[in-house]
Design a protein around this motif. Structure first.
Motif, PDB file in Angstrom:
ATOM      1  N   LEU A   1       5.482   7.484   7.532  1.00 17.19           N
ATOM      2  CA  LEU A   1       6.184   6.258   7.192  1.00 17.19           C
ATOM      3  C   LEU A   1       7.452   6.610   6.421  1.00 17.19           C
ATOM      4  O   LEU A   1       7.398   7.107   5.297  1.00 17.19           O
ATOM      5  CB  LEU A   1       5.274   5.351   6.362  1.00 17.19           C
ATOM      6  CG  LEU A   1       5.835   3.986   5.972  1.00 17.19           C
ATOM      7  CD1 LEU A   1       6.113   3.154   7.218  1.00 17.19           C
ATOM      8  CD2 LEU A   1       4.862   3.262   5.051  1.00 17.19           C
ATOM      9  N   SER A   2       8.595   6.368   7.026  1.00 15.28           N
ATOM     10  CA  SER A   2       9.882   6.653   6.409  1.00 15.28           C
ATOM     11  C   SER A   2      10.451   5.357   5.847  1.00 15.28           C
ATOM     12  O   SER A   2      10.762   4.427   6.589  1.00 15.28           O
ATOM     13  CB  SER A   2      10.844   7.258   7.440  1.00 15.28           C
ATOM     14  OG  SER A   2      12.100   7.518   6.867  1.00 15.28           O
ATOM     15  N   ILE A   3      10.584   5.290   4.530  1.00 16.44           N
ATOM     16  CA  ILE A   3      10.996   4.066   3.847  1.00 16.44           C
ATOM     17  C   ILE A   3      12.491   4.134   3.598  1.00 16.44           C
ATOM     18  O   ILE A   3      12.955   4.906   2.759  1.00 16.44           O
ATOM     19  CB  ILE A   3      10.213   3.910   2.525  1.00 16.44           C
ATOM     20  CG1 ILE A   3       8.700   3.946   2.802  1.00 16.44           C
ATOM     21  CG2 ILE A   3      10.602   2.624   1.807  1.00 16.44           C
ATOM     22  CD1 ILE A   3       7.853   4.142   1.566  1.00 16.44           C
ATOM     23  N   MET A   4      13.256   3.344   4.340  1.00 19.15           N
ATOM     24  CA  MET A   4      14.707   3.450   4.333  1.00 19.15           C
ATOM     25  C   MET A   4      15.342   2.096   4.022  1.00 19.15           C
ATOM     26  O   MET A   4      15.057   1.100   4.690  1.00 19.15           O
ATOM     27  CB  MET A   4      15.217   3.946   5.682  1.00 19.15           C
ATOM     28  CG  MET A   4      14.651   5.296   6.108  1.00 19.15           C
ATOM     29  SD  MET A   4      15.309   6.665   5.146  1.00 19.15           S
ATOM     30  CE  MET A   4      16.977   6.726   5.786  1.00 19.15           C
TER      31      MET A   4
ATOM     32  N   SER B   1       9.699   0.576  -8.944  1.00 25.22           N
ATOM     33  CA  SER B   1       8.245   0.483  -9.102  1.00 25.22           C
ATOM     34  C   SER B   1       7.588  -0.099  -7.850  1.00 25.22           C
ATOM     35  O   SER B   1       6.464   0.275  -7.487  1.00 25.22           O
ATOM     36  CB  SER B   1       7.898  -0.374 -10.325  1.00 25.22           C
ATOM     37  OG  SER B   1       8.373  -1.704 -10.172  1.00 25.22           O
ATOM     38  N   THR B   2       8.295  -0.999  -7.169  1.00 24.42           N
ATOM     39  CA  THR B   2       7.767  -1.557  -5.918  1.00 24.42           C
ATOM     40  C   THR B   2       7.722  -0.489  -4.828  1.00 24.42           C
ATOM     41  O   THR B   2       6.771  -0.437  -4.032  1.00 24.42           O
ATOM     42  CB  THR B   2       8.631  -2.751  -5.453  1.00 24.42           C
ATOM     43  OG1 THR B   2       8.736  -3.700  -6.510  1.00 24.42           O
ATOM     44  CG2 THR B   2       8.017  -3.429  -4.240  1.00 24.42           C
ATOM     45  N   ILE B   3       8.741   0.360  -4.788  1.00 21.96           N
ATOM     46  CA  ILE B   3       8.741   1.482  -3.838  1.00 21.96           C
ATOM     47  C   ILE B   3       7.573   2.418  -4.146  1.00 21.96           C
ATOM     48  O   ILE B   3       6.861   2.872  -3.235  1.00 21.96           O
ATOM     49  CB  ILE B   3      10.068   2.258  -3.907  1.00 21.96           C
ATOM     50  CG1 ILE B   3      11.255   1.371  -3.525  1.00 21.96           C
ATOM     51  CG2 ILE B   3      10.018   3.495  -3.014  1.00 21.96           C
ATOM     52  CD1 ILE B   3      11.288   0.967  -2.084  1.00 21.96           C
ATOM     53  N   ASP B   4       7.358   2.719  -5.428  1.00 27.15           N
ATOM     54  CA  ASP B   4       6.237   3.576  -5.828  1.00 27.15           C
ATOM     55  C   ASP B   4       4.904   2.968  -5.381  1.00 27.15           C
ATOM     56  O   ASP B   4       4.018   3.675  -4.895  1.00 27.15           O
ATOM     57  CB  ASP B   4       6.233   3.782  -7.345  1.00 27.15           C
ATOM     58  CG  ASP B   4       7.397   4.633  -7.827  1.00 27.15           C
ATOM     59  OD1 ASP B   4       8.002   5.340  -6.996  1.00 27.15           O
ATOM     60  OD2 ASP B   4       7.694   4.592  -9.031  1.00 27.15           O
ATOM     61  N   ASP B   5       4.773   1.655  -5.538  1.00 28.26           N
ATOM     62  CA  ASP B   5       3.541   0.980  -5.118  1.00 28.26           C
ATOM     63  C   ASP B   5       3.338   1.122  -3.610  1.00 28.26           C
ATOM     64  O   ASP B   5       2.210   1.360  -3.143  1.00 28.26           O
ATOM     65  CB  ASP B   5       3.599  -0.507  -5.482  1.00 28.26           C
ATOM     66  CG  ASP B   5       3.492  -0.759  -6.979  1.00 28.26           C
ATOM     67  OD1 ASP B   5       3.062   0.168  -7.701  1.00 28.26           O
ATOM     68  OD2 ASP B   5       3.852  -1.875  -7.416  1.00 28.26           O
TER      69      ASP B   5
ATOM     70  N   SER C   1      -0.387   5.764   1.172  1.00 27.89           N
ATOM     71  CA  SER C   1      -1.183   6.987   1.103  1.00 27.89           C
ATOM     72  C   SER C   1      -2.678   6.668   1.071  1.00 27.89           C
ATOM     73  O   SER C   1      -3.482   7.334   1.742  1.00 27.89           O
ATOM     74  CB  SER C   1      -0.787   7.790  -0.134  1.00 27.89           C
ATOM     75  OG  SER C   1      -1.574   8.952  -0.263  1.00 27.89           O
ATOM     76  N   GLN C   2      -3.053   5.650   0.330  1.00 24.11           N
ATOM     77  CA  GLN C   2      -4.460   5.253   0.246  1.00 24.11           C
ATOM     78  C   GLN C   2      -5.011   4.797   1.582  1.00 24.11           C
ATOM     79  O   GLN C   2      -6.220   4.879   1.827  1.00 24.11           O
ATOM     80  CB  GLN C   2      -4.615   4.139  -0.790  1.00 24.11           C
ATOM     81  CG  GLN C   2      -4.366   4.562  -2.229  1.00 24.11           C
ATOM     82  CD  GLN C   2      -4.309   3.392  -3.188  1.00 24.11           C
ATOM     83  OE1 GLN C   2      -4.289   2.226  -2.767  1.00 24.11           O
ATOM     84  NE2 GLN C   2      -4.283   3.678  -4.483  1.00 24.11           N
TER      85      GLN C   2
ATOM     86  N   VAL D   1       1.340   8.978   5.745  1.00 24.78           N
ATOM     87  CA  VAL D   1       2.159   9.888   4.951  1.00 24.78           C
ATOM     88  C   VAL D   1       3.513   9.221   4.776  1.00 24.78           C
ATOM     89  O   VAL D   1       4.212   8.950   5.750  1.00 24.78           O
ATOM     90  CB  VAL D   1       2.321  11.259   5.642  1.00 24.78           C
ATOM     91  CG1 VAL D   1       3.252  12.149   4.839  1.00 24.78           C
ATOM     92  CG2 VAL D   1       0.957  11.922   5.812  1.00 24.78           C
ATOM     93  N   ALA D   2       3.874   8.917   3.511  1.00 20.89           N
ATOM     94  CA  ALA D   2       5.094   8.143   3.261  1.00 20.89           C
ATOM     95  C   ALA D   2       6.128   8.979   2.532  1.00 20.89           C
ATOM     96  O   ALA D   2       5.799   9.794   1.671  1.00 20.89           O
ATOM     97  CB  ALA D   2       4.761   6.887   2.448  1.00 20.89           C
ATOM     98  N   ASN D   3       7.382   8.784   2.892  1.00 21.57           N
ATOM     99  CA  ASN D   3       8.485   9.383   2.150  1.00 21.57           C
ATOM    100  C   ASN D   3       9.603   8.364   2.024  1.00 21.57           C
ATOM    101  O   ASN D   3       9.738   7.465   2.853  1.00 21.57           O
ATOM    102  CB  ASN D   3       8.995  10.664   2.819  1.00 21.57           C
ATOM    103  CG  ASN D   3       9.622  10.388   4.173  1.00 21.57           C
ATOM    104  OD1 ASN D   3       8.917  10.307   5.180  1.00 21.57           O
ATOM    105  ND2 ASN D   3      10.936  10.247   4.224  1.00 21.57           N
TER     106      ASN D   3
END
Length: 363
Positions: free
Chosen positions: A275-278, A291-295, A301-302, A306-308
């Motif tokens: 999952l590429s978060i752009m 913090s929303t991106i971290d969530d 991941s849970q 696999v996210a980046n």
């Protein structure tokens, strides 16, 4: 031993990140212990006996280095290796047309596609370039518009390139960036034979949000894309699937976004997806809630993904000597973000790229 010149200490919540810009390794320390860690890294020879295991790890990860190492030369060599390797990455835009009309897209989806003569010249170029350069691998990268609108062109060029590479013992692969709606079982079976190893597919939030951005008449673009992602996982088990989440603060809803994906992607497919978060380019970076991106990364991941975030630390492919982009009018340039009207190169019948204005980074 000496400290790396590229150790960086940055605040992160109530802790600090100590990061090395050469190796891209990092670790977290508490605010209380930050100064102690930095002192050890700054004077490693003073702590050899007391912290030998820690210093050994720091040496392996590049935070401390041998006195004889000149890091700038190491970085320069890395850059040289990346930009002058033996892989030819040829990006081809078979069309500018698209079957959806995403509001944030930077392209004008003109009804332009490669002609038969363009295809002939591209084949000649592949032969010429691989013959006259020390190329060990050919990567054809399909982009658009929506490239699968001109799928017959992709098949013709990819089939030709595969045959030529097999004859010359050159490694060969294809990658594609697509909205995923035009894939089907028959097409994916053909793509398997042509060695498609990477699919980047765009997603725009939960189902309702995605279908408002990518509008298909009479059907859900979201459901169609999810079904086709499952087909990729089934038919091309070795292929990498990158799901690019184009987000703004309006559609950045971690729990509902992942829940929506899970409704369509079983667990054996989720663990295949990166999952590429752009961020979309129109969204002001200052509006982004970290913090929303971290969530989102944690929830993804849970649930087996696999996210980046962002494009990571990499040299842009445009900087590579062995990279060119062919546009739907058959013209050539070094960056796919250019308008084809401004392209500086043309492929001669011999396959040679004739530059009207030679790109400056060739010098």
């Amino acid at each position: 031993m000496k400290p790396s010149k590229y150790n960086i200490c940055l605040p992160y919540d109530d802790k600090y990140v100590i990061f090395n810009g050469v190796t891209k390794r990092f670790f977290l320390v508490s605010s209380k212990n930050k100064d102690t860690f930095l002192q050890i890294l700054d004077s490693p020879n003073n702590y050899q006996e007391q912290y030998a295991p820690f210093l050994q790890q720091m040496a392996e990860e590049g935070f401390i280095i041998e006195d004889s190492i000149e890091e700038l030369k190491v970085i320069q060599q890395q850059y040289e290796n990346l930009n002058n390797g033996t892989t030819y990455k040829l990006m081809i835009l078979p069309t500018y047309a698209c079957n959806v009309n995403c509001w944030y897209c930077t392209q004008k989806h003109r009804n332009k596609k490669l002609s038969n003569n363009d295809v002939k010249r591209i084949k000649a170029h592949i032969v010429y370039y691989l013959t006259h350069n020390d190329i060990k691998q050919l990567n054809l990268c399909w982009f658009g518009g929506e490239p699968l609108i001109n799928s017959h062109c992709i098949e013709e060029i990819a089939t030709f390139a595969k045959t030529f590479c097999q004859e010359k013992d050159i490694e060969y692969r294809n990658t594609i960036t697509t909205n995923g709606t035009l894939l089907n079982r028959q097409l994916l079976e053909k793509m398997k034979t042509l060695n498609f190893t990477f699919f980047q597919i765009t997603i725009d939030g939960v189902k309702e949000e995605h279908d408002q951005v990518k509008v298909l008449k009479g059907t859900s673009a979201y459901e169609t894309t999810m079904k086709n992602i499952c087909l990729i996982a089934e038919i091309l088990p070795q292929a990498e699937i990158c799901l690019r989440y184009n987000f703004s603060m309006k559609n950045l809803k971690p729990k509902s976004f992942i829940h929506s994906l899970n409704n369509y992607l079983p667990s054996n497919v989720r663990n295949r997806i990166k999952l590429s978060i752009m961020k979309i380019w129109q969204e002001d970076e200052r509006n982004i809630d970290g913090s929303t991106i971290d969530d989102l990364v944690e929830i993804a991941s849970q649930n087996g993904y696999v996210a980046n975030v962002g494009s990571g630390f990499c040299v842009c492919y445009v900087d590579s000597h062995h990279f060119n982009c062919i546009f739907p009018n058959g013209m050539v340039d070094k960056c796919n973000n250019n308008d084809f009207i401004e392209c500086r190169g043309i492929i001669a019948e011999s396959g040679v790229i004739e530059w009207k204005q030679e790109p400056t980074f060739f010098n």
